[in-house]
Enzyme design. Structure first.
Site, PDB file in Angstrom:
ATOM      1  N   GLY A  84      32.241  39.998  37.311  1.00 36.40           N
ATOM      2  CA  GLY A  84      32.463  40.580  35.998  1.00 36.40           C
ATOM      3  C   GLY A  84      32.989  39.562  35.021  1.00 36.40           C
ATOM      4  CG  ASN A 165      42.748  46.581  34.228  1.00 37.26           C
ATOM      5  OD1 ASN A 165      42.520  46.436  33.025  1.00 37.26           O
ATOM      6  ND2 ASN A 165      43.655  45.864  34.861  1.00 37.26           N
ATOM      7  CD  GLN A 193      39.065  49.254  37.003  1.00 33.90           C
ATOM      8  OE1 GLN A 193      38.864  50.285  37.637  1.00 33.90           O
ATOM      9  NE2 GLN A 193      39.556  48.170  37.574  1.00 33.90           N
ATOM     10  N   GLY A 214      30.350  45.184  40.744  1.00 30.66           N
ATOM     11  CA  GLY A 214      30.057  45.838  41.998  1.00 30.66           C
ATOM     12  C   GLY A 214      31.265  46.199  42.838  1.00 30.66           C
ATOM     13  CG  HIS A 215      35.175  43.927  43.197  1.00 24.87           C
ATOM     14  ND1 HIS A 215      36.508  44.241  43.344  1.00 24.87           N
ATOM     15  CD2 HIS A 215      35.089  43.209  42.051  1.00 24.87           C
ATOM     16  CE1 HIS A 215      37.202  43.730  42.335  1.00 24.87           C
ATOM     17  NE2 HIS A 215      36.365  43.105  41.542  1.00 24.87           N
ATOM     18  CB  THR A 251      17.721  30.448  44.178  1.00 31.73           C
ATOM     19  OG1 THR A 251      17.001  29.239  43.916  1.00 31.73           O
ATOM     20  CG2 THR A 251      16.882  31.355  45.051  1.00 31.73           C
ATOM     21  CB  CYS A 339      55.458  39.112  41.602  1.00 35.79           C
ATOM     22  SG  CYS A 339      56.755  38.177  42.446  1.00 35.79           S
TER      23      CYS A 339
END
Length: 391
Positions: A84, A165, A193, A214-215, A251, A339
């Site tokens: 993304g 998000n 999202q 995708g993830h 490719t 953090c």
């Protein structure tokens, strides 16, 4: 072809309750299965002219069609990318450089993902692009009037995410895109999202560029696409052999494209079957249970209605988010802080919405997904409630 979803995911068995679907999703086994032939047997380069290329070439075209169907695009408008972040880079850098303006102007807003904000800063630093970062209101929403006032004759592109998000806040994309077009600017929407969680149609929204990841919808990491409306000129992000309409040479990774396409088809089926409503019910049940366990202490961050159906961002008075999650190992979720070297800082998103630091540091992001269950909600609410009462 796609089959039925498993009652639970193998990667979740025996682990804590997973409430971090906005961070990443488990790869659906059906998605993993359709990839395998393109890793084991169907190895051909889709650009070749011999028989080994035929199946990969067809698979690439099919995957492009599946992604296009999810977002209401035309098949040639889908350009596969490696992430993304890369899709956002192609959209913003590509639009600004193709505009060929002496002092091109890019507009975005303060709660965007770093992939957009850092790209904007790089364009400002390296190419002299004028960048305007607009504020949001207390719900994290951009006022269209604020955008209208910020645009000028050199505005090349406006970039506003579909859904945040952290809070799930849904921006008024259609209205914002119409405003951008009224001043001759392109409109880019990072839908990382939103895609697969809510219905999206690029034609109805009126966007020129839209990012799909995708993830975030049960495909592997490093699978993404940018929808590029027909007629929109972009400078390529990778130069070379002309793949992906010449915008992203190299490719093609057919296995990952097939994975993204299959994930998009499954997401479309879930949208049609009412998954958003199911997730919203679970989300709201979790919210009610936490409020009952912690009366007067639970505060919602972001819009009540105008948000993703799977996302609950709350602050609990009297506790720090990272300390609470550390005390509840049976839950996997995110906090409203980052953090750095052992020091926790409030989320820039929540800070931009005007939340005081103590409330931002107390925030939790609880995001649901395909394998979330009522039992998960009961476990999470009980564990979080007991831990917060004890602090």
């Amino acid at each position: 072809m796609t089959g039925q979803a498993l009652p639970t995911h193998p990667g979740l068995i025996g682990g804590p309750v997973y409430l971090d679907y906005n961070a990443t999703t488990p790869v659906d086994i059906r998605v993993a299965d359709v990839m395998l032939p393109y890793l084991r047997e169907l190895f051909g380069n889709p650009s070749s002219s011999h028989p080994y290329a035929s199946a990969p070439r067809r698979a690439l075209a099919d995957a492009r069609a599946q992604v296009a169907a999810l977002i209401g695009a035309r098949e040639p408008e889908v350009v596969f990318t490696g992430s993304g972040s890369e899709a956002n880079l192609l959209a913003l850098r590509g639009a600004v450089l193709a505009a060929d303006l002496p002092r091109a102007h890019l507009i975005t807003q303060v709660t965007e993902h770093p992939a957009v904000l850092e790209t904007a800063r790089a364009l400002e630093r390296l190419h002299g692009v004028r960048v305007t970062v607009l504020p949001v209101d207390s719900d994290g929403l951009l006022d269209p009037a604020v955008l209208a006032a910020a645009m000028d004759e050199d505005t090349a592109v406006v970039s506003v995410m579909a859904a945040n998000n952290e809070t799930g806040a849904l921006q008024p994309i259609g209205e914002l895109a119409e405003l951008a077009h009224s001043r001759g600017a392109l409109f880019h929407c990072d839908a990382a999202q939103a895609a697969g969680k809510i219905a999206l149609d690029v034609a109805e929204l009126g966007v020129d560029l839209l990012t799909v990841v995708g993830h975030k919808m049960y495909a592997p990491k490093a699978t993404a696409a940018l929808c590029v409306r027909e007629g929109v000129a972009l400078e390529p992000v990778v130069y070379g052999g002309g793949q992906e309409r010449g915008l992203r040479a190299g490719t093609e990774n057919v296995a990952l494209a097939v994975a993204l396409g299959t994930a998009a088809e499954l997401a479309g089926q879930e949208l049609a079957d009412g998954a958003p409503g199911r997730n919203a019910q679970l989300r709201d049940d979790l919210h009610r249970r936490l409020e009952a366990a912690l009366p007067g202490r639970v505060r919602l961050n972001g819009p009540v209605q105008q948000r993703l159906p799977n996302t609950l961002n709350i602050s609990i008075d009297g506790v720090l988010g990272h300390e609470l999650l550390a005390a509840v190992p049976e839950i996997a979720a995110s906090t409203g802080s980052a953090c750095h070297s052992g020091t926790h800082a409030p989320s820039p998103v929540l800070t931009a919405m005007g939340l005081e630091p103590v409330r931002a540091l107390g925030a939790l992001r609880l995001s649901l997904g395909r394998w979330s269950t009522h039992a998960d909600i009961e476990t999470a609410a009980d564990a979080l409630g007991k831990a917060a009462v004890a602090r």
